[in-house]
Enzyme design. Structure first.
Site, PDB file in Angstrom:
ATOM      1  N   ASP A 186     -10.795   6.535  15.980  1.00  0.00           N
ATOM      2  CA  ASP A 186     -11.327   7.474  15.186  1.00  0.00           C
ATOM      3  C   ASP A 186     -12.959   8.222  16.434  1.00  0.00           C
ATOM      4  O   ASP A 186     -13.118   8.765  16.668  1.00  0.00           O
ATOM      5  CB  ASP A 186     -11.298   7.552  13.870  1.00  0.00           C
ATOM      6  CG  ASP A 186     -12.587   5.922  13.651  1.00  0.00           C
ATOM      7  OD1 ASP A 186     -12.241   5.262  15.219  1.00  0.00           O
ATOM      8  OD2 ASP A 186     -11.987   5.767  13.210  1.00  0.00           O
TER       9      ASP A 186
ATOM     10  N   ARG B 114       0.630  -1.343  -0.340  1.00  0.00           N
ATOM     11  CA  ARG B 114       0.158  -0.021  -0.018  1.00  0.00           C
ATOM     12  C   ARG B 114       1.310   0.953  -0.017  1.00  0.00           C
ATOM     13  O   ARG B 114       0.713   2.980  -0.616  1.00  0.00           O
ATOM     14  CB  ARG B 114      -0.973  -0.096   1.543  1.00  0.00           C
ATOM     15  CG  ARG B 114      -1.563  -1.085   1.338  1.00  0.00           C
ATOM     16  CD  ARG B 114      -3.116  -0.660   3.131  1.00  0.00           C
ATOM     17  NE  ARG B 114      -3.833  -1.862   2.496  1.00  0.00           N
ATOM     18  CZ  ARG B 114      -5.086  -2.082   3.583  1.00  0.00           C
ATOM     19  NH1 ARG B 114      -5.070  -0.736   4.561  1.00  0.00           N
ATOM     20  NH2 ARG B 114      -5.550  -2.799   3.464  1.00  0.00           N
TER      21      ARG B 114
ATOM     22  N   HIS C   8     -13.755   3.738   1.688  1.00  0.00           N
ATOM     23  CA  HIS C   8     -13.562   2.498   1.495  1.00  0.00           C
ATOM     24  C   HIS C   8     -15.453   1.466   1.471  1.00  0.00           C
ATOM     25  O   HIS C   8     -15.824   0.609   1.152  1.00  0.00           O
ATOM     26  CB  HIS C   8     -12.897   1.410   0.917  1.00  0.00           C
ATOM     27  CG  HIS C   8     -12.360   0.943   2.947  1.00  0.00           C
ATOM     28  ND1 HIS C   8     -11.951   1.233   3.851  1.00  0.00           N
ATOM     29  CD2 HIS C   8     -12.936  -0.454   3.509  1.00  0.00           C
ATOM     30  CE1 HIS C   8     -12.095   0.268   4.730  1.00  0.00           C
ATOM     31  NE2 HIS C   8     -12.295  -0.249   4.327  1.00  0.00           N
TER      32      HIS C   8
ATOM     33  N   ASP D   5      -3.437   4.377   5.033  1.00  0.00           N
ATOM     34  CA  ASP D   5      -2.389   3.981   3.955  1.00  0.00           C
ATOM     35  C   ASP D   5      -3.232   3.528   2.760  1.00  0.00           C
ATOM     36  O   ASP D   5      -2.613   3.211   1.626  1.00  0.00           O
ATOM     37  CB  ASP D   5      -1.981   3.167   4.648  1.00  0.00           C
ATOM     38  CG  ASP D   5      -2.591   1.409   4.924  1.00  0.00           C
ATOM     39  OD1 ASP D   5      -2.957   1.505   4.516  1.00  0.00           O
ATOM     40  OD2 ASP D   5      -1.693   0.983   5.575  1.00  0.00           O
ATOM     41  N   ASP D   6      -5.135   3.476   3.564  1.00  0.00           N
ATOM     42  CA  ASP D   6      -5.826   2.926   1.710  1.00  0.00           C
ATOM     43  C   ASP D   6      -6.446   4.611   1.026  1.00  0.00           C
ATOM     44  O   ASP D   6      -7.387   4.043   0.715  1.00  0.00           O
ATOM     45  CB  ASP D   6      -6.856   2.276   2.172  1.00  0.00           C
ATOM     46  CG  ASP D   6      -7.621   2.655   2.941  1.00  0.00           C
ATOM     47  OD1 ASP D   6      -7.551   3.570   3.860  1.00  0.00           O
ATOM     48  OD2 ASP D   6      -8.269   1.440   3.021  1.00  0.00           O
TER      49      ASP D   6
END
Length: 379
Positions: free
Chosen positions: A290, A129, A314, A201-202
């Site tokens: 989060d 990634r 995503h 990291d995406d």
């Protein structure tokens, strides 16, 4: 008789002259404020007092017959309406209201060095990634980006100097995630920068759109902007003592889409986030990093999340992001959605097999001057 009439005429003239002198020497009333001028202009457009506006048009518009009562052409009407709306705009010092409906303060100058972007990753994803991010968006502004990982990587360190080894577990647990977020927060406070932004990291970060968004808010105010993944506030059980818990509700911006916090707000978070306090706070609600950020900001500090549709994870259908609006989006992502490959639908020089995340195609769309982007690319 004539003498008496003449005396009355002289007295009347003297009285009129005195009244004129008083009017001329009196202070003139102050001119109306711009907002008041605008409201008067809108009232004149609406026709006589008491005319009701048409549904859905608000106070600025009235029934069609009333709207054209005092104007003689459509061009005159639109000219007057535009001027009235401008004059009736926000009062001095107030925030302009952008298209998404969120009030925003006046813009402040913002440079890349003012923003601290924390990229959370783990060693097993350095090649799969992180190399893609280093090749695309991170390559544009390395000085903005700090990579937080759990394992040493000499190749990564040579590629970018901003690598932080968190000494946190590589597990994808709430404790490990909160450990990394705690390190991110402390490093941001030490940096002295104006804005803290967290991404995974995406994520692909559109740096120009990010700077444009953050410049809409003063960094000294309480700003927490991102995108929730839920359609309602999350409910947690807050531990208030050894044997007592209570329900607490709050919104949070999903870390998978990224979020940003102003320095002014980050400093107020310090009692619950600095040092080892973030880990302790996360344990109070037993939720991931989060969620803990949202708990501190919304539940403890009472600062509402500013929702922005410019952040994407995503967890949403990314094929619904229009290609024509890619330049406006702050973050994008890729992954799986409803058991199907989930990525932004964008035409480009790379096939889906060669570019499954579509990040290379997106990057060439936003930065066609990139050396490895084909010059004949059609989007």
């Amino acid at each position: 008789m004539l003498k008496r009439c003449g005396r009355r005429l002289l007295l009347a003239l003297a009285g009129a002259l005195l009244a004129c002198l008083l009017v001329l020497t009196a202070d003139p009333p102050p001119p109306p404020l711009p907002a008041e001028r605008g409201r008067r202009a809108l009232r004149s457009l609406a026709g006589p007092a008491g005319a009701a506006p048409a549904p859905g048009l608000g106070a600025a518009a009235a029934a069609p017959g009333a709207l054209v009562r005092d104007v003689h052409s459509l061009s005159e009407y639109f000219s007057l309406l535009t001027r009235a709306r401008r004059d009736a705009g926000p009062p001095p010092g107030a925030a302009p209201r952008p298209a998404d409906g969120h009030p925003r303060p006046l813009a402040e100058p913002l440079a890349p060095r003012d923003v601290f972007i924390a990229v959370k990753t783990t060693k097993k994803f350095h090649r799969a990634r992180l190399d893609l991010l280093l090749e695309t968006w991170i390559s544009r502004h390395k000085e903005m980006t700090f990579i937080f990982t759990d394992g040493e990587d000499e190749a990564l360190a040579r590629h970018t100097g901003n690598v932080v080894i968190t000494n946190c577990s590589a597990a994808h647990s709430r404790q490990a995630l909160s450990c990394k977020m705690a390190v991110e927060y402390d490093r941001f406070i030490e940096s002295g920068r104006k804005w803290f932004c967290h991404v995974d990291d995406d994520n692909y970060v559109n740096l120009r759109a990010l700077l444009r968004l953050l410049a809409s808010y003063p960094h000294t105010r309480d700003v927490y902007v991102g995108k929730p993944s839920l359609d309602r506030p999350i409910q947690a059980m807050e531990r208030v003592s050894e044997n007592k818990v209570r329900p607490v509700h709050f919104w949070f911006a999903t870390g998978g889409a990224g979020f940003c916090i102003s320095r002014g707000l980050a400093l107020k978070m310090s009692p619950w986030a600095s040092g080892g306090h973030f880990m302790n706070t996360a344990e109070r609600i037993r939720l991931p990093d989060d969620c803990t950020i949202g708990y501190i900001v919304e539940a403890l500090l009472g600062v509402p999340l500013i929702r922005s549709g410019l952040f994407h994870s995503h967890l949403e259908n990314l094929q619904q992001v229009p290609t024509s609006e890619l330049h406006e989006q702050v973050t994008l992502s890729y992954g799986m959605f409803e058991n199907k490959r989930n990525a932004v639908h964008v035409k480009g020089p790379f096939s889906v097999e060669a570019d499954p995340s579509r990040f290379r195609s997106i990057h060439c769309h936003l930065y066609p001057d990139t050396p490895w982007c084909p010059r004949t690319a059609i989007f």
